[in-house]
Design a protein around this motif. Sequence first.
Motif, PDB file in Angstrom:
ATOM      1  N   GLU A  36       0.825  -1.209   0.000  1.00  0.00           N
ATOM      2  CA  GLU A  36       0.000   0.000   0.000  1.00  0.00           C
ATOM      3  C   GLU A  36       0.858   1.257   0.000  1.00  0.00           C
ATOM      4  OE1 GLU A  36      -2.504  -0.818   3.375  1.00  0.00           O
ATOM      5  OE2 GLU A  36      -4.098  -1.600   2.080  1.00  0.00           O
ATOM      6  N   LYS A  37       1.961   1.222   0.731  1.00  0.00           N
ATOM      7  CA  LYS A  37       2.882   2.359   0.760  1.00  0.00           C
ATOM      8  C   LYS A  37       3.508   2.587  -0.625  1.00  0.00           C
ATOM      9  CE  LYS A  37       6.907   3.942   3.379  1.00  0.00           C
ATOM     10  NZ  LYS A  37       7.866   3.557   4.430  1.00  0.00           N
ATOM     11  N   ASN A  38       3.894   1.511  -1.285  1.00  0.00           N
ATOM     12  CA  ASN A  38       4.479   1.629  -2.623  1.00  0.00           C
ATOM     13  C   ASN A  38       3.468   2.154  -3.636  1.00  0.00           C
ATOM     14  OD1 ASN A  38       6.977   0.746  -1.791  1.00  0.00           O
ATOM     15  ND2 ASN A  38       6.693  -1.350  -2.506  1.00  0.00           N
ATOM     16  N   ILE A  39       2.231   1.710  -3.530  1.00  0.00           N
ATOM     17  CA  ILE A  39       1.180   2.186  -4.433  1.00  0.00           C
ATOM     18  C   ILE A  39       0.968   3.684  -4.231  1.00  0.00           C
ATOM     19  CG2 ILE A  39      -1.294   2.071  -4.944  1.00  0.00           C
ATOM     20  CD1 ILE A  39      -1.050  -0.992  -4.243  1.00  0.00           C
ATOM     21  N   ALA A  40       0.865   4.105  -2.990  1.00  0.00           N
ATOM     22  CA  ALA A  40       0.668   5.526  -2.691  1.00  0.00           C
ATOM     23  C   ALA A  40       1.823   6.357  -3.231  1.00  0.00           C
ATOM     24  CB  ALA A  40       0.505   5.731  -1.196  1.00  0.00           C
ATOM     25  N   ARG A  41       3.046   5.874  -3.042  1.00  0.00           N
ATOM     26  CA  ARG A  41       4.215   6.603  -3.528  1.00  0.00           C
ATOM     27  C   ARG A  41       4.196   6.702  -5.056  1.00  0.00           C
ATOM     28  NH1 ARG A  41       8.632   3.966  -1.299  1.00  0.00           N
ATOM     29  NH2 ARG A  41       8.700   2.601  -3.086  1.00  0.00           N
ATOM     30  N   SER A  42       3.835   5.628  -5.728  1.00  0.00           N
ATOM     31  CA  SER A  42       3.764   5.644  -7.192  1.00  0.00           C
ATOM     32  C   SER A  42       2.725   6.640  -7.683  1.00  0.00           C
ATOM     33  CB  SER A  42       3.432   4.256  -7.728  1.00  0.00           C
ATOM     34  OG  SER A  42       4.481   3.358  -7.496  1.00  0.00           O
ATOM     35  N   LEU A  43       1.582   6.681  -7.005  1.00  0.00           N
ATOM     36  CA  LEU A  43       0.542   7.632  -7.393  1.00  0.00           C
ATOM     37  C   LEU A  43       1.002   9.071  -7.170  1.00  0.00           C
ATOM     38  CD1 LEU A  43      -2.604   5.795  -6.001  1.00  0.00           C
ATOM     39  CD2 LEU A  43      -1.921   6.030  -8.397  1.00  0.00           C
ATOM     40  N   GLU A  44       1.690   9.316  -6.066  1.00  0.00           N
ATOM     41  CA  GLU A  44       2.211  10.662  -5.796  1.00  0.00           C
ATOM     42  C   GLU A  44       3.244  11.069  -6.830  1.00  0.00           C
ATOM     43  OE1 GLU A  44       3.691  10.574  -1.809  1.00  0.00           O
ATOM     44  OE2 GLU A  44       1.697  10.341  -0.944  1.00  0.00           O
ATOM     45  N   GLU A  45       4.124  10.138  -7.189  1.00  0.00           N
ATOM     46  CA  GLU A  45       5.142  10.441  -8.194  1.00  0.00           C
ATOM     47  C   GLU A  45       4.498  10.709  -9.548  1.00  0.00           C
ATOM     48  OE1 GLU A  45       7.800   7.113  -8.053  1.00  0.00           O
ATOM     49  OE2 GLU A  45       8.768   7.804  -6.211  1.00  0.00           O
ATOM     50  N   GLY A  46       3.467   9.948  -9.879  1.00  0.00           N
ATOM     51  CA  GLY A  46       2.750  10.175 -11.139  1.00  0.00           C
ATOM     52  C   GLY A  46       2.078  11.517 -11.166  1.00  0.00           C
ATOM     53  N   ALA A  47       1.475  11.915 -10.045  1.00  0.00           N
ATOM     54  CA  ALA A  47       0.816  13.228  -9.972  1.00  0.00           C
ATOM     55  C   ALA A  47       1.852  14.337 -10.079  1.00  0.00           C
ATOM     56  CB  ALA A  47       0.040  13.340  -8.671  1.00  0.00           C
ATOM     57  N   ALA A  48       3.011  14.153  -9.459  1.00  0.00           N
ATOM     58  CA  ALA A  48       4.062  15.164  -9.527  1.00  0.00           C
ATOM     59  C   ALA A  48       4.580  15.315 -10.960  1.00  0.00           C
ATOM     60  CB  ALA A  48       5.214  14.800  -8.592  1.00  0.00           C
ATOM     61  N   MET A  49       4.677  14.214 -11.666  1.00  0.00           N
ATOM     62  CA  MET A  49       5.132  14.266 -13.056  1.00  0.00           C
ATOM     63  C   MET A  49       4.084  14.986 -13.921  1.00  0.00           C
ATOM     64  SD  MET A  49       6.763  10.504 -13.487  1.00  0.00           S
ATOM     65  CE  MET A  49       7.821  10.745 -14.894  1.00  0.00           C
ATOM     66  N   ASP A  50       2.809  14.763 -13.627  1.00  0.00           N
ATOM     67  CA  ASP A  50       1.753  15.435 -14.377  1.00  0.00           C
ATOM     68  C   ASP A  50       1.805  16.931 -14.143  1.00  0.00           C
ATOM     69  OD1 ASP A  50       0.837  13.068 -15.428  1.00  0.00           O
ATOM     70  OD2 ASP A  50      -0.794  12.828 -13.970  1.00  0.00           O
ATOM     71  N   ASP A  51       2.130  17.332 -12.903  1.00  0.00           N
ATOM     72  CA  ASP A  51       2.203  18.752 -12.569  1.00  0.00           C
ATOM     73  C   ASP A  51       3.376  19.434 -13.269  1.00  0.00           C
ATOM     74  OD1 ASP A  51       0.004  18.491 -10.961  1.00  0.00           O
ATOM     75  OD2 ASP A  51       1.140  18.357  -9.085  1.00  0.00           O
ATOM     76  N   GLU A  52       4.431  18.686 -13.573  1.00  0.00           N
ATOM     77  CA  GLU A  52       5.609  19.263 -14.206  1.00  0.00           C
ATOM     78  C   GLU A  52       5.389  19.572 -15.682  1.00  0.00           C
ATOM     79  OE1 GLU A  52       8.919  16.700 -13.539  1.00  0.00           O
ATOM     80  OE2 GLU A  52       8.887  16.985 -11.376  1.00  0.00           O
ATOM     81  N   VAL A  53       4.446  18.899 -16.280  1.00  0.00           N
ATOM     82  CA  VAL A  53       4.225  19.066 -17.724  1.00  0.00           C
ATOM     83  C   VAL A  53       3.449  20.291 -18.012  1.00  0.00           C
ATOM     84  CG1 VAL A  53       3.159  18.030 -19.760  1.00  0.00           C
ATOM     85  CG2 VAL A  53       4.346  16.609 -18.099  1.00  0.00           C
TER      86      VAL A  53
END
Length: 53
Positions: A36-53
Motif C-alpha cells: 500500500e505504501k508503494n502504491i501511494a508513492r507511485s501515485l504521488e510520483e505520477g501526480a508530480a510528473m503530471d504537474d511538471e508538464v
Amino acid sequence: MPRDVETRDAARNVLADLSRLSPAYGLYSEVLRHAEKNIARSLEEGAAMDDEV
C-alpha cells in the motif's frame, strides 16, 4: 505498480482467512502495508510528473 497491486490483493486475501494469532499474520500484514505504501508513492510520483508538464 501492477506488481504492488497484485501483492496487496494477495495479502488481503490471505489475511481474510488467517487468524490474528497465526505467526504468519504479522508477515502478511507487513506485506500489505508495504504494498500500500508503494502504491501511494507511485501515485504521488505520477501526480508530480503530471504537474511538471
